[in-house]
Design a protein around this motif. Structure first.
Motif, PDB file in Angstrom:
ATOM      1  N   GLN A  90      83.489  24.218  21.404  1.00  0.00           N
ATOM      2  CA  GLN A  90      84.917  23.967  21.543  1.00  0.00           C
ATOM      3  C   GLN A  90      85.288  22.799  20.638  1.00  0.00           C
ATOM      4  O   GLN A  90      85.023  21.651  20.963  1.00  0.00           O
ATOM      5  CB  GLN A  90      85.271  23.641  22.999  1.00  0.00           C
ATOM      6  N   ALA A  91      85.898  23.106  19.500  1.00  0.00           N
ATOM      7  CA  ALA A  91      86.258  22.060  18.545  1.00  0.00           C
ATOM      8  C   ALA A  91      87.227  21.062  19.170  1.00  0.00           C
ATOM      9  O   ALA A  91      87.196  19.878  18.863  1.00  0.00           O
ATOM     10  CB  ALA A  91      86.880  22.680  17.296  1.00  0.00           C
ATOM     11  N   ALA A  92      88.084  21.539  20.061  1.00  0.00           N
ATOM     12  CA  ALA A  92      89.066  20.654  20.673  1.00  0.00           C
ATOM     13  C   ALA A  92      88.412  19.584  21.549  1.00  0.00           C
ATOM     14  O   ALA A  92      89.036  18.587  21.876  1.00  0.00           O
ATOM     15  CB  ALA A  92      90.065  21.455  21.494  1.00  0.00           C
ATOM     16  N   ASP A  93      87.147  19.786  21.924  1.00  0.00           N
ATOM     17  CA  ASP A  93      86.428  18.809  22.729  1.00  0.00           C
ATOM     18  C   ASP A  93      85.712  17.759  21.886  1.00  0.00           C
ATOM     19  O   ASP A  93      85.168  16.802  22.413  1.00  0.00           O
ATOM     20  CB  ASP A  93      85.380  19.507  23.601  1.00  0.00           C
ATOM     21  N   PRO A 103      94.386  18.059  16.159  1.00  0.00           N
ATOM     22  CA  PRO A 103      94.900  19.400  15.854  1.00  0.00           C
ATOM     23  C   PRO A 103      95.982  19.397  14.779  1.00  0.00           C
ATOM     24  O   PRO A 103      96.151  20.382  14.073  1.00  0.00           O
ATOM     25  CB  PRO A 103      95.440  19.892  17.193  1.00  0.00           C
ATOM     26  N   LYS A 104      96.699  18.298  14.622  1.00  0.00           N
ATOM     27  CA  LYS A 104      97.757  18.230  13.600  1.00  0.00           C
ATOM     28  C   LYS A 104      97.188  18.373  12.191  1.00  0.00           C
ATOM     29  O   LYS A 104      97.850  18.878  11.301  1.00  0.00           O
ATOM     30  CB  LYS A 104      98.538  16.919  13.722  1.00  0.00           C
ATOM     31  N   LEU A 105      95.951  17.930  11.994  1.00  0.00           N
ATOM     32  CA  LEU A 105      95.326  18.071  10.676  1.00  0.00           C
ATOM     33  C   LEU A 105      95.256  19.528  10.254  1.00  0.00           C
ATOM     34  O   LEU A 105      95.482  19.865   9.100  1.00  0.00           O
ATOM     35  CB  LEU A 105      93.910  17.484  10.691  1.00  0.00           C
ATOM     36  N   ALA A 130      95.735  25.155   5.431  1.00  0.00           N
ATOM     37  CA  ALA A 130      95.230  24.504   4.215  1.00  0.00           C
ATOM     38  C   ALA A 130      93.904  23.773   4.438  1.00  0.00           C
ATOM     39  O   ALA A 130      92.975  23.921   3.649  1.00  0.00           O
ATOM     40  CB  ALA A 130      96.275  23.541   3.654  1.00  0.00           C
ATOM     41  N   LEU A 131      93.813  22.997   5.525  1.00  0.00           N
ATOM     42  CA  LEU A 131      92.575  22.264   5.801  1.00  0.00           C
ATOM     43  C   LEU A 131      91.568  23.239   6.399  1.00  0.00           C
ATOM     44  O   LEU A 131      91.787  23.809   7.455  1.00  0.00           O
ATOM     45  CB  LEU A 131      92.816  21.104   6.757  1.00  0.00           C
ATOM     46  N   VAL A 132      90.469  23.437   5.694  1.00  0.00           N
ATOM     47  CA  VAL A 132      89.462  24.404   6.120  1.00  0.00           C
ATOM     48  C   VAL A 132      88.394  23.746   6.986  1.00  0.00           C
ATOM     49  O   VAL A 132      87.953  24.320   7.977  1.00  0.00           O
ATOM     50  CB  VAL A 132      88.814  25.076   4.887  1.00  0.00           C
TER      51      VAL A 132
END
Length: 157
Positions: A32-35, A41-43, A104-106
């Motif tokens: 879970q990237a959000a963790d 997340p704005k990036l 855009a940001l990968v």
């Protein structure tokens, strides 16, 4: 009847093993990237390199201290090998920005003091675009770019 009973016993034993493995934490879990610490997340909502820099509170500056490694032509935009490395001092994060991608940001990679900022991964590209290798050093977002031509789009194209 014996065969049916044997099958039931095998299924029961298999379920028991899976249950024990899950309880012991031996089964893989979804990442879970959000963790992740420092997740912003704005990036990943940014549409340009300038927006990424603004969110990071940095000034974008073209630099030879950052280099990008990738093919001139990618036959399949779904799996484009790209590498980023930096020789700049004090790099805390390196990343990849694809100008014409829906997002855009990968990728971003946080680095620790003393670690050599050097990563390689595979990215998706929707179409031919400039790919930016970025490195955050202090209040600057150092970048270098390379155009990668895509013959078959990988983001739904």
């Amino acid at each position: 009847m014996n065969q049916s009973r044997r099958q039931v016993m095998q299924l029961g034993a298999g379920a028991t093993v899976v249950g024990l493995a899950a309880t012991a934490g031996l089964l893989p879990v979804t990442a879970q990237a959000a963790d992740a610490p420092g997740w912003n997340p704005k990036l990943f909502e940014a549409k340009t390199l300038d927006e990424v820099a603004k969110i990071l509170g940095a000034t974008p500056t073209e630099s030879t201290d950052v280099s990008i490694i990738g093919p001139d032509i990618a036959e399949n935009g779904a799996v484009v090998p790209v590498g980023v490395k930096s020789t700049a001092a004090g790099v805390s994060m390196i990343g990849i920005v694809v100008q014409k991608n829906p997002t855009a940001l990968v990728a971003t990679f946080n680095t620790k003091d003393g670690a050599e900022p050097n990563v390689a991964t595979r990215i998706k590209m929707a179409q031919t675009s400039h790919v930016y290798a970025v490195a955050k050093a202090g209040d600057k977002l150092l970048f270098n770019k390379k155009e990668i031509k895509v013959t078959l789009g990988g983001c739904g194209g």
